[in-house]
Each structure stands twice: as C-alpha cells, then as structure tokens.
Write a protein that holds these residues in place. Structure first.
Motif, short mmCIF file in Angstrom:
data_model
loop_
_atom_site.label_atom_id
_atom_site.label_comp_id
_atom_site.label_asym_id
_atom_site.label_seq_id
_atom_site.Cartn_x
_atom_site.Cartn_y
_atom_site.Cartn_z
N UNK A 608 0.81 -1.28 0.04
CA UNK A 608 -0.13 -0.03 -0.25
C UNK A 608 0.99 1.21 0.05
N UNK A 609 1.89 0.98 0.78
CA UNK A 609 2.85 2.39 0.84
C UNK A 609 3.55 2.67 -0.41
N UNK A 610 4.17 1.63 -1.03
CA UNK A 610 5.05 1.51 -2.11
C UNK A 610 4.13 1.67 -3.56
N UNK A 611 3.11 1.14 -3.54
CA UNK A 611 2.46 1.13 -5.15
C UNK A 611 1.35 2.06 -4.86
N UNK A 615 -1.39 6.30 0.90
CA UNK A 615 -1.19 5.68 2.11
C UNK A 615 -2.82 4.68 2.31
N UNK A 616 -3.02 4.56 3.56
CA UNK A 616 -4.38 4.01 3.72
C UNK A 616 -4.52 3.59 5.16
N UNK A 617 -5.04 2.35 5.74
CA UNK A 617 -5.14 2.16 6.84
C UNK A 617 -5.08 0.55 6.94
N UNK A 618 -4.58 0.06 8.17
CA UNK A 618 -4.64 -1.36 8.30
C UNK A 618 -5.45 -1.58 9.51
N UNK A 633 -6.52 -1.15 3.73
CA UNK A 633 -7.30 -0.22 2.72
C UNK A 633 -6.33 0.80 2.20
N UNK A 634 -6.66 1.18 0.75
CA UNK A 634 -5.88 2.23 0.40
C UNK A 634 -7.01 2.73 -0.72
#
Length: 722
Positions: A608-611, A615-618, A633-634
């Motif tokens: 999620x952080x790289x692609x 960002x998002x949530x875990x 989630x992203x």
C-alpha cells in the motif's frame, strides 16, 4: 261601569292586575340569592307554559327561549347588574307551542341592599307581537339580523382555517358555531361518486347507519338538493312525512318541525349538501334564506379546499412512503426499529428518511437524514439522496467518501435544497462503530445499564452546501470511531422528534434521553415511547427515528479490533502497527502464529505504501469464525497481481508470501480504492484462550508507553479513526 256590546263588565276604574292581564302583561319576581323565580298566570300565558311545566327557576324558560336569545338576555341582565343600574329592558323572541316565533318584551326593576349588592328583580313581561313597528322592537330585529349575519361571517372565517374534511365537520358540529341560527342539529354530506356520503351529524346525536350513503336519485332532501342545485325547505312535520317518507321514520322521534337542505356548490358543480333542522314550524323568510345560502357558499368553499388538500396529502404521503424503504432487513446480531411520522404543516409531507444497508460479514450501515422543506419536492429529493447514498455505500466507499459524494450529488441537482444526514457503519462482530455526520444531530447511545450519552461525532456541513475541502478526498466529512458494546443501543433521530414549541433543542434532547434511559429494552417498544414524546400533533415538522441494539457478540471475547493509519514517509507507522499486531495476536492466544501474521501484514502494508500515493489504513480483528483477519485499505483502484520473481529480483514476492502463509486472502473494491485482506485460522486451543479477557501493553523503543490492545470490555471513550 259596564262595557258596551258583549265585553264583560269591568269595574271603574279597572284594577291594575286586570289592566295587565287584558294587555297580556304578566309579572315576575326573581330572587337572585336563591335563584327562584315566580311568574303570575299572565306571565305563564305569555310564555305559553302550563303551571306544572314551569320549574320555578330561570332554567324553566328554556323550553321557550332559544339558546342564542337566552345568552343575549343573560348578557343584558349581567351588564345592568354590573353597571349599578336600577332598570333594564329587552325585546326577544320566543318559540310558541306550534313552533312559530313571537316577539316578547321584558322589563325589570333591580333591588339592592344598602351596600349596593343586587338581590332581587321585580318586573313585567308582555306579548310584543302587537308593536313590531316600535323603535325598540325594530332595534331588536336589527340586532337579530346583525347577529345572524355575524354568525355566518364568523363561521365562514373559522372555516377558512379548516384543512381537512374532519376540521370542517368539527367546526359545524360545535353547538356554539350555529346556535344563533336556531338550528338544533346539522348534517353534512359529501358527493362520493353517484352517492351522498353523510360525514357529520351533530347536536342531536342521531347517527343512522342506514342513511350514511344515499343515492343521488333517492327520495331524500339532501339528494334532491344535490340533484337540483337548489335549496330544499321543509316547513312542518306533516311536510316531512308527506314528501320524504323514507326519511320520516328517522325524523319522527326527534323534536324537529322544519328543516332546510342547502346544496354545496364549488366551481359550478355540487360537492355535497348541508342540512339544518329546527324545532320551530313555519316558512323561512327571504332574509333567512339569503343568510343560509351565504352560509352554504362559505361551507362549500371550505369543503372543496379540504377535499383537495386531502387528495394532495394522500398523493404526497404515497410518494413519501414510496421513497422510504418498504421493509427493514433482518440483521443477525442486531435488533432494529424505525419510525416515521409525517408533518402537520404544508402538505403533511417532508424530507426525513432512514435506511438500513446490510454490508455482509456481520457489518451493517444505518442512516437517517432530513431534506429541507415540507412538500413533494422535498420528498423527491429525499428519495434520490437516499438511493444515491445507499449506492455509494454498497460500492464500498468509506463513510466519509460516500457522504462527500452524496453532498456533491445534491449540489449537482441544483434544487437549492440542503440536507442533514448521519451515517453509521457497525461491525457487529467486533462492535466497532464508524460515524460520519453532515450537519445533523449528534447520535445518542444507550448503554446496557440504561445510561445515555450523546456521541460528540465530528461533523461536516449539510449536504448540498459548497465544500470546504475541494480536493475530493472526503476530508470534509471526518469519521468518528467508537465501540458499541453488546446490549448498547444506537439512537438516531431527526429534529422533528426533539423540537418543542417555545423551547430550545437542548430541552427536547434532554427529554429524549430521559425517556430513553427509563424506557423499555425492546427497541420496538422503546421507539413507541420516544414517538409519544411529540404526541399526535407534533411540532409542524415530520420526524424519523432509527434504533439499533447490538445483541450479544457472536465472536469469541478476547480483544477489540485494531485500526492504524498508514502515511507515506512515516516510518514509525508500520513499525507501531507490527508491534500492535504481534501483541494482539498473543493476547488472542495465537502466539505461535505471530511471526507469520506479522510478516503477512507487513507485506500488505508495504504494497500500500509503495504502490499507491495516499497511504491507507490497516485493520486487524477477530472474526466470528475464529480467524484473525488483516485488512489493508488504500485509495488506489489498481488491483495487486501475484507474479514470480527471479532469483536476483528485490521485489515481487510479497503476495506469494501472503498466499503461502495465510489460510485465505483476497481483494475487495471500496469505492475508488480497495481492501486487500488475509486470514489466519486459530486452533481450538487458541480459540479457547481468546475467550478470556486479555490486555497487552506495547511500548515502542524511545516512545512513551501508549499503545494498548483493549480487553473484552473496551473503554467508554470514543477512539479516533486516525
């Protein structure tokens, strides 16, 4: 001295009592303290009362004096007593035994004690039919004419405010409304197809089911008035029996001697008829006929408005009901009750709504809202807004994004309407509750012990207003997160339920919370109690209510869910998430899986952080099936692909690791983004361990001790979603 001709001999000079008797002048003596009244034989003759019929009180004259005349005489006497006068006089009309009217004059002398208190009235009463041209009688007749005209004007003015057919009938059945016209009963019929429907019968209380519906061609005076569009006058009981034998058997037992039936005509067509029954016999004067026709015209206009209003109300209410959900789905793990009550203003319709959206896997979304206005346009906008918000949620948009998109949709409709709304998404397995609010009332939560508190949910602007944030990220509508414990009830309502005339909203909310605190546990019964706060009439606004009570959690008790935000460039976020996940896994009795779960979660977070850019949530939680579920989630709609990496590649093995380590994994679309998840099954021993409450504190190196995996009974305070 004897009189000439056949006149009887009379002494000279004539005695006063004989002089009075020959001129039909009687005397009365009224004791104000005891209420007793004496009438001499001549006075009884003036009133056409037999001695045994008179009760010895002023009430004994009611058989001859109509209620309107009685009220006027009482007012005349009361004014003379109040003004300190020693005399008063008045002309008035009485009903003779044959039903005809007769002019009568009364004059009284008031006796007072030394303090000025009146205690007795001595006077005379005489037959005034022989002096109708006298100024006094003319004055009384003029006063009677003005009085009858005033009754018509006042009745027409009151009817102008009638909104329904029931309002019209209630006004006409009021004894004071038409009392001065001398009618003892009134009937109102409405044309219904080829029949006349009798919708009101007042004062005599002689409702007869057999004549509730009569054909237009039937031999009834009301049907005749509708057919001919002309008033029908009946001047005697004999005429009633001769002309209308079907009606006579219902009239015969009544003290009715005449009647008039007026057609109610609006825009050139008959819409009904009104019947007035009288205890007197005789023809109706031209003046009375004109007044009655004028009265019928006013009633017709009011009745037409009421009929059109009810037709429009039925149409609007049907539209309102069609726009609301036809049924509320059964949701495992929850009990839900909804109520809607229409407004008592405008067209009795508004823009309030509610909805329940099953989301699968033990999750459910509930919403409540209010579109500005009380008309069919408000109902139409409400239906569109409810459906589009439901669609955004079903597509997988997060609560904040769904609300932001609904706001944009309403602005694009260009209706110049705004709406308030609250949407709550509940995971019934874990109890996690996500609330987003758009200018609406704060939700209320009733705990299992009966205590109530308002949820201070962060709110955005009402839907349809220009956004503060034009980036499209949904940050205009922040999400508040808290936990709904087993036995807790989430309560959502519109302002029509808490507004009170002459009081502020806090007063209504306080009453609402007090009623909820003391109310029954069952949500259906509680909903009825809360709706009773506003009674039947309400405050002129429609209202909606939605209650959701979480049943006992079906998942093993061992720990609450975790949610951590992932921000690009923040190296501490994933590290903290890994430590929290490891601590939670240990608390749930799956320490032997901690390495595998941490590694799989790390791979999903890294993707999620790289692609992705945002960002998002875990999220980490325990499912009802006894599995540990990790969700990342992203905001990217690009789906991940598993690929084979060569020996020298530094990436490309993430999903392959997740596939090997986890028992299941997959991808779910969420609006413009997605959710990548994986699950790990717990052993039977681990499931048993997870049933015991546990709490693990995790301290990061170089950071204050703050992260805690919550036990089975979570803290009361709401937690931010980050």
């Amino acid at each position: 001295m004897a009189e000439r001709g056949e006149s009887p001999a009379v002494d000279w000079p004539a005695r006063p009592d004989l002089s009075l008797a020959l001129n039909r002048m009687g005397t009365f003596d009224w004791d104000l303290d005891s209420g007793q009244m004496h009438l001499d034989p001549t006075a009884l003759g003036v009133f056409e009362l037999r001695p045994e019929e008179f009760t010895g009180t002023p009430g004994g004259l009611r058989a001859r004096i109509t209620p309107g005349e009685e009220a006027r005489l009482d007012a005349r006497v009361a004014q003379a007593l109040k003004d300190g006068r020693s005399h008063y006089g008045a002309y008035f009309r009485i009903r003779r035994r044959d039903g005809t009217a007769s002019w009568t004059h009364i004059q009284g002398h008031i006796l007072r004690d030394p303090t000025g208190r009146p205690y007795r009235i001595i006077g005379i009463v005489r037959d005034a039919d022989l002096d109708p041209g006298e100024p006094g009688a003319r004055s009384e007749r003029d006063e009677g004419r003005r009085r009858m005209t005033g009754v018509v004007e006042r009745t027409t003015a009151i009817l102008a405010h009638a909104r329904t057919v029931n309002d019209v009938t209630d006004i006409l059945k009021d004894p004071a409304a038409l009392g001065h016209l001398g009618a003892v009963s009134i009937m109102l019929g409405v044309v219904d197809g080829g029949r006349v429907h009798l919708v009101a019968e007042g004062q005599l209380g002689t409702y007869v089911p057999e004549i509730e519906y009569t054909r237009l061609d039937a031999d009834f005076p009301m049907s005749e008035a509708v057919r001919t569009l002309q008033p029908v006058y009946v001047t005697s009981r004999d005429e009633f029996e001769r002309r209308y034998p079907l009606l006579w058997r219902y009239i015969a037992p009544l003290s009715v001697r005449s009647g008039v039936y007026l057609p109610l005509i609006a825009q050139g067509r008959p819409i009904g008829a009104i019947g007035l029954l009288y205890a007197r016999e005789g023809d109706f004067t031209a003046e009375e006929s004109n007044l009655l026709v004028a009265l019928g015209s006013g009633i017709a206009q009011s009745l037409q408005r009421a009929i059109l209003f009810e037709q429009e109300h039925d149409l609007a209410e049907g539209l309102q009901r069609a726009m609301l959900p036809r049924s509320i789905p059964e949701v495992p793990g929850a009990r839900i009750a909804v109520r809607y009550r229409s407004a008592r203003m405008g067209r009795d319709i508004g823009g309030d709504w509610y909805d329940v959206i099953p989301l699968g896997e033990g999750r459910v979304g509930v919403m409540i809202g209010d579109v500005e206005g009380h008309d069919t346009d408000a109902a139409a906008v409400m239906g569109q807004l409810r459906i589009v918000l439901r669609a955004y949620i079903a597509e997988g948009h997060t609560p904040g994004t769904a609300m932001a998109r609904a706001a944009a949709f309403l602005r694009e409709l260009e209706t110049e309407r705004f709406a308030t709304c609250t949407y709550a998404e509940i995971d019934l397995n874990s109890g996690m509750l996500h609330i987003v609010r758009a200018g609406h009332l704060d939700p209320v939560v009733r705990r299992g012990d009966g205590s109530c508190h308002r949820v201070s949910a962060a709110g955005g602007l009402p839907l349809g207003l220009p956004p503060r944030d034009r980036s499209g990220t949904g940050s205009d509508y922040p999400v508040t997160t808290l936990e709904l414990h087993p036995g807790d009830t989430l309560m959502l309502c519109t302002d029509g339920l808490i507004e009170r005339p002459g009081a502020d909203a806090d007063t209504g909310m306080r009453e609402f919370m007090e009623a909820a605190r003391d109310g029954p546990v069952d949500v259906e019964e509680l909903a009825d109690v809360l709706c009773d706060l506003v009674g039947d009439s309400g405050t002129g606004d429609d209202m909606a209510l939605l209650l959701l009570r979480r049943r006992g959690t079906p998942a093993p008790r061992g720990g609450g869910p975790l949610r951590q935000r992932l921000v690009p460039g923040d190296t501490d976020g994933p590290t903290l998430a890994r430590h929290l996940i490891r601590a939670a896994v240990a608390a749930w009795g799956a320490r032997d899986l901690a390495d595998e779960i941490e590694l799989a979660a790390d791979e999903l977070m890294t993707n999620a952080l790289v692609h992705t850019d945002g960002g998002g949530h875990v999220n980490v939680r325990l499912t009802a099936e006894g599995r540990i579920r990790i969700e990342v989630e992203d905001a990217s709609s690009a789906l991940p692909r598993r690929r084979e990496a060569d020996d020298w590649a530094v990436s490309g093995r993430g999903l392959m690791l997740v596939d090997r380590l986890a028992d299941a994994w997959g991808v779910e679309p969420m609006g413009a983004g997605k959710c990548v998840w994986c699950e790990f099954a717990l052993s039977a021993a681990a499931v048993g361990a997870a049933a015991a409450p546990a709490s693990v504190r995790v301290t990061m190196p170089g950071a204050p001790p703050a992260a805690t995996v919550p036990p089975a009974a979570p803290a009361e305070a709401p937690r931010s979603s980050g």
